[in-house]
Design a protein around this motif. Structure first.
Motif, PDB file in Angstrom:
ATOM      1  N   ILE A  15       0.838  -1.195   0.000  1.00 56.67           N
ATOM      2  CA  ILE A  15       0.000   0.000   0.000  1.00 56.67           C
ATOM      3  C   ILE A  15       0.877   1.250   0.000  1.00 56.67           C
ATOM      4  O   ILE A  15       2.061   1.203   0.354  1.00 56.67           O
ATOM      5  N   GLY A  16       0.284   2.365  -0.408  1.00 56.38           N
ATOM      6  CA  GLY A  16       0.876   3.677  -0.225  1.00 56.38           C
ATOM      7  C   GLY A  16       0.108   4.405   0.872  1.00 56.38           C
ATOM      8  O   GLY A  16      -1.094   4.180   1.057  1.00 56.38           O
ATOM      9  N   PHE A  17       0.797   5.276   1.608  1.00 53.57           N
ATOM     10  CA  PHE A  17       0.177   5.932   2.761  1.00 53.57           C
ATOM     11  C   PHE A  17       0.660   7.376   2.819  1.00 53.57           C
ATOM     12  O   PHE A  17       1.849   7.663   2.666  1.00 53.57           O
ATOM     13  N   SER A  18      -0.273   8.323   3.055  1.00 50.07           N
ATOM     14  CA  SER A  18       0.080   9.740   3.180  1.00 50.07           C
ATOM     15  C   SER A  18      -0.666  10.344   4.360  1.00 50.07           C
ATOM     16  O   SER A  18      -1.710   9.838   4.781  1.00 50.07           O
ATOM     17  N   TRP A  19      -0.134  11.461   4.893  1.00 54.14           N
ATOM     18  CA  TRP A  19      -0.762  12.141   6.024  1.00 54.14           C
ATOM     19  C   TRP A  19      -0.462  13.632   5.936  1.00 54.14           C
ATOM     20  O   TRP A  19       0.509  14.056   5.296  1.00 54.14           O
ATOM     21  N   THR A  74       5.400   2.912  -0.710  1.00 52.09           N
ATOM     22  CA  THR A  74       5.232   1.459  -0.615  1.00 52.09           C
ATOM     23  C   THR A  74       5.450   1.010   0.821  1.00 52.09           C
ATOM     24  O   THR A  74       6.506   1.270   1.402  1.00 52.09           O
ATOM     25  N   ILE A  75       4.438   0.356   1.373  1.00 50.86           N
ATOM     26  CA  ILE A  75       4.560  -0.358   2.647  1.00 50.86           C
ATOM     27  C   ILE A  75       4.220  -1.807   2.363  1.00 50.86           C
ATOM     28  O   ILE A  75       3.100  -2.138   1.973  1.00 50.86           O
ATOM     29  N   ALA A  76       5.194  -2.681   2.521  1.00 46.35           N
ATOM     30  CA  ALA A  76       5.021  -4.092   2.173  1.00 46.35           C
ATOM     31  C   ALA A  76       4.008  -4.762   3.093  1.00 46.35           C
ATOM     32  O   ALA A  76       3.757  -4.286   4.212  1.00 46.35           O
TER      33      ALA A  76
END
Length: 282
Positions: free
Chosen positions: A154-158, A172-174
């Motif tokens: 997944i990709g993650f933003s804040w 990328t978070i595996a």
């Protein structure tokens, strides 16, 4: 005898006749020249034999999760036309959801004009995507952790609440991995999406504790185990032999006995010591 006079109008008629005769002679000369050199070669007739071609199988691709963005690809093959639901589709990528409600697409092939088709002519594609699984976001003092619980990256933003610009982004978070984020914001928004999909999932809000007080250390007094004192039976002397210095008149006699016994013990110990020294030095 005089020659007859030709009228003015008759002079143009004679000239036209002479012109026609000249043109006739010129054409005859040109025809004779063509016959001598040979006529031009006519163009060959077009072949009516069709060319055989083989269709390449279309392919499917899973994008992200949930199946919303799954694709199927129509290849480019000269002489082959591909159809889905009766429509001819040019070579390109297409969303499965635009042509199917259950993730399955039937693709057929036919020959274009001047071609014949050999080999397989239909393919049933079923493109299944994994279910969408949100990450676990856990706030802590001055930040939070993100754990990817999905079977895909997944990709993650804040960033700040309502801001179109993010503070940070993990492309990328595996699967199964955890990332730690440090932030000074006490409230923020975060979003995530499959790493191979550009579609952003729903935005969630997070409260992050700041200026957390360190826990006050506590001290615990050591536990002293209880002690027990054995109680001697009644009438038992627990302080050793008594030295009577005050009492009845016969106490002197008892003191004398005790002193005599002490001297005897001391003499015996001295003699025993001599004997030990001898045995050790022999």
């Amino acid at each position: 005898m005089r020659a007859p006079r030709i009228r003015h109008g008759h002079r143009w008629t004679v000239q036209a006749l002479a012109l026609l005769i000249g043109l006739f002679l010129l054409g005859a000369t040109a025809q004779s020249a063509t016959a001598a050199t040979g006529a031009p070669t006519p163009a060959p007739a077009a072949s009516t034999t069709a060319q055989a071609v083989t269709a390449v199988a279309p392919t499917g691709k899973t994008i992200g999760c949930g199946g919303i963005d799954n694709l199927f690809t129509i290849p480019r093959v000269t002489g082959v036309q591909y159809l889905v639901n009766g429509d001819v589709l040019p070579p390109n990528d297409y969303l499965v959801s635009d042509y199917s409600t259950d993730g399955s697409v039937l693709v057929t092939a036919r020959a274009a004009t001047g071609f014949t088709l050999a080999g397989k002519t239909s393919w049933s594609l079923t493109i299944a995507a994994p279910e969408c699984t949100p990450p676990t976001v856990t706030p802590k003092c001055g930040g939070f952790t993100v754990t990817n619980r999905a079977s895909y990256a997944i990709g993650f933003s804040w960033g700040a609440h309502g801001s179109p610009v993010s503070d940070g982004y993990y492309p990328t978070i595996a699967p199964g991995a955890t990332k730690t984020v440090t932030t000074k914001r006490s409230a923020l928004d975060y979003s995530y999406a499959p790493a191979d999909d550009g579609m952003e999932f729903s935005i969630s809000q997070l409260t992050v504790p700041q200026n957390c007080a360190a826990p006050t250390p506590t001290t615990t007094a050591p536990v002293v185990p209880p002690t027990s004192t054995a109680t001697a039976p009644a009438g038992t002397n627990t302080t050793g032999p008594a030295i009577i210095t005050d009492g009845p008149a016969d106490g002197g006699h008892l003191n004398g006995l005790l002193l005599s016994g002490g001297l005897a013990c001391a003499l015996g110990a001295a003699l025993t010591g001599v004997g030990l020294r001898r045995r050790l030095t022999r």
